[in-house]
Structure formats: structure tokens, C-alpha cells
Design a protein around this motif. Structure first.
Motif, short mmCIF file in Angstrom:
data_model
loop_
_atom_site.label_atom_id
_atom_site.label_comp_id
_atom_site.label_asym_id
_atom_site.label_seq_id
_atom_site.Cartn_x
_atom_site.Cartn_y
_atom_site.Cartn_z
N PRO A 90 3.95 4.72 -7.47
CA PRO A 90 3.32 3.94 -8.42
C PRO A 90 3.96 3.21 -9.53
O PRO A 90 3.77 2.19 -9.70
N HIS A 131 -0.69 -5.76 -3.56
CA HIS A 131 -1.90 -4.61 -2.87
C HIS A 131 -3.20 -5.04 -3.00
O HIS A 131 -4.12 -4.69 -2.01
N TYR A 167 6.12 0.46 -8.14
CA TYR A 167 5.39 -0.63 -7.72
C TYR A 167 5.00 -1.45 -9.20
O TYR A 167 5.02 -2.63 -9.32
N ASP A 172 0.68 -0.98 0.12
CA ASP A 172 -0.11 0.02 0.11
C ASP A 172 0.63 1.15 0.10
O ASP A 172 0.52 2.22 -0.85
N LEU A 173 1.92 1.15 0.88
CA LEU A 173 2.77 2.36 1.01
C LEU A 173 3.55 2.57 -0.53
O LEU A 173 3.64 3.58 -0.90
N PRO A 228 7.03 11.63 2.61
CA PRO A 228 6.91 10.97 1.13
C PRO A 228 7.85 11.86 0.18
O PRO A 228 8.04 13.24 0.40
N LEU A 258 2.56 1.55 -3.36
CA LEU A 258 1.82 1.91 -4.38
C LEU A 258 1.54 3.36 -4.19
O LEU A 258 1.45 4.21 -5.27
N GLU A 259 1.33 3.69 -2.95
CA GLU A 259 0.97 5.35 -2.93
C GLU A 259 2.17 6.28 -3.21
O GLU A 259 1.84 7.38 -3.85
N GLU A 260 3.31 5.84 -2.64
CA GLU A 260 4.42 6.86 -2.99
C GLU A 260 5.12 6.63 -4.13
O GLU A 260 5.77 7.78 -4.77
#
Length: 277
Positions: free
Chosen positions: A225, A240, A228, A218-219, A273, A221-223
Motif C-alpha cells: 500500500p 484502484h 501504491y 488491486d494487487l 506475498p 494496493l493489497e501487497e
């Protein structure tokens, strides 16, 4: 002839039923086991058999290496390779497991080491470090995943952060994305969302990114992508989408101003981030 015999042995092994104790170990180690699709589950079991039965296992320094320890480690290898070809760990020949953190006699630093991978096919691990990593499955610290990522990396011939990718077209975006985040980690460590050990070199960056991909999807993918996405294309997975049983995805935060006391493990927690865009 030797290759043909090897394939025959492997095919025979893969046809063997999974021992009940192994099935239970998988269920205990991977809470998301029932979320895997049929191909992932088959790949998981096949890689587990190969790692358990076709790799050499050694307990170092008198450490008693029983089946439960071997299973625990092999399950982590099968976890990350479950969608990869069955020869993903072809370069891996043996595991050497210490009952404590170990030191390298020729290392001037002389500090304790939690794990290392050698280009000739040996992975060395500290069992207490493995236990620590597995006790906090959403910390982003897992020395087993880290060292096996190195094994995948050297499948291309070098520890350079670029494993043998599936297609020639994959190399350009891989190099561009990985170089971007590697440079950023080095240039802006105070803003790191990946462990700073990844700034050592490109090989360590790939290993640290692999830990994050499986333990902090999750982290990541958020920071990052695009990072990821590249890891997902290589591992042929999207972790994810698998529900996580952890109470938190936030790794423990250490003081980034303290002197490192150990090697072979993450030394710092995440910061703010990175803002590159």
C-alpha cells in the motif's frame, strides 16, 4: 522566442476538436473511459493530441505504421500521463516501431527485445509485443507503459527510478519506500508479487511498478500500500477505484526455474506475498 512559438502551437493544437476516429479508439481501448472525471478526461485528450501530433513516428525496417497503430500506442501514453503536466513527455521526441521483435547489433546476448527507451528522446517498441501486452490488460505486462515510464524517469536527468517529483518533500518517502521494495525483490525473489525484471536496477523497478500500478492496482494496493501511495502521488491518480473489466487480476504464472529467453519483458509471474512487516 522558440519556446513562445512552441507554446503557441501547442495551445492551438489543444483547441482542436478530437477527431471522431480518435474518440472511438479511446472508447475501444479504455473500458473505464466514462469513469474518468472531467480533469482526467481533458488531460487524456490533451496528452493524446500532443503524442500524436507533436512527436515523430517512424516505422522501422519497412514496417507500415498507420494511424491506428500510432493511436493505440499514444492512448497508452495519454492514459498514464492524464493527470500529469502537459510537458510530462517533453524529453520524448520520437517513437520507432518495429513490426517484429528486434535485436541490438552490439548486444552480446543477441536476444529479441520488446522495447527500449533512450535518454536522447527515442522510444523503440516491437508492435507484436505491444499487441500481446494489450491483449491481457490485467497481466501486469505492457511494454508501452514500461518504456514510457522510463521516459518519465529520465525527466530528472537520469534513469535511476526517480522521476522529477512534484515537490521536494516527495523525495524522502519515495526513496525510502522504493528502496525497501527494490531490496526485497532482489533478496526474496521467490516471494515476489512484482515481476522479477524489476530487480535488474532501480530504473527497471520503477517501470515494472508502473505497469503494476495501472494494470494490477488491486494487487499492488493489497501487497504494497505504501508503494501504491507513492505512485499515486506521482501520477496523481487512484486507478484502484476504477472498475476493471478483466475477469481476473492474476497474471499468468511462468516457471521461475526456466532460463530467460527474451529481454525487455516480464519473465516471471507472481509468487507468495512478501512479508516484511
Amino acid at each position: 522566442m522558440f519556446g513562445l512559438f512552441k507554446r503557441f502551437r501547442r495551445n492551438a493544437l489543444l483547441k482542436e476538436p478530437l477527431p471522431q476516429s480518435w474518440e472511438q479508439a479511446l472508447a475501444d481501448a479504455l473500458p473505464f473511459l466514462n469513469e474518468l472525471n472531467t480533469l482526467e478526461r481533458e488531460g487524456l485528450e490533451s496528452h493524446l493530441k500532443i503524442l500524436m501530433k507533436q512527436k515523430h513516428w517512424v516505422g522501422a525496417g519497412g514496417f507500415e505504421l498507420d494511424e491506428s497503430i500510432r493511436l493505440t500506442i499514444a492512448i497508452q501514453g495519454a492514459r498514464i500521463a492524464r493527470a500529469l503536466p502537459l510537458d510530462a513527455f517533453e524529453r520524448l521526441s520520437e517513437f520507432v516501431i518495429y513490426g517484429e521483435d528486434f535485436v541490438r547489433p552490439d548486444d552480446a546476448f543477441g536476444g529479441p527485445i520488446h522495447g527500449e527507451a533512450h535518454p536522447f528522446g527515442t522510444v523503440v517498441l516491437s508492435w507484436p509485443a505491444c499487441q500481446e501486452g494489450l491483449a491481457y490488460p490485467c497481466s501486469g505486462y505492457n511494454p508501452i507503459l514500461h518504456e514510457l515510464a522510463h521516459v518519465l524517469d529520465v525527466s530528472s536527468g537520469y534513469f535511476d527510478g526517480t522521476p522529477l517529483l512534484h515537490s521536494g518533500e516527495d523525495y524522502e518517502p519515495w526513496a525510502r519506500v522504493f528502496q525497501h521494495y527494490f531490496d526485497a525483490l532482489r533478496q526474496h525473489p521467490e516471494q515476489a508479487f512484482l515481476d522479477l525484471y524489476g530487480a535488474e536496477d532501480e530504473a527497471e523497478f520503477f517501470a515494472v511498478a508502473t505497469e503494476a500500478f495501472f494494470e494490477l492496482p488491486d494487487l499492488l494496493l493489497e501487497e504494497a500500500p505504501d508503494l501504491y501511495e507513492e505512485l499515486g502521488r506521482f501520477y496523481r491518480l487512484d486507478p484502484h477505484i476504477i472498475p476493471c473489466s478483466c475477469e481476473s487480476h492474476d497474471p499468468p504464472v511462468d516457471d521461475p526455474h526456466t532460463e530467460p529467453e527474451e529481454v525487455g519483458r516480464p519473465l516471471f509471474g507472481p509468487g507468495d506475498p512478501l512479508d516484511f512487516f
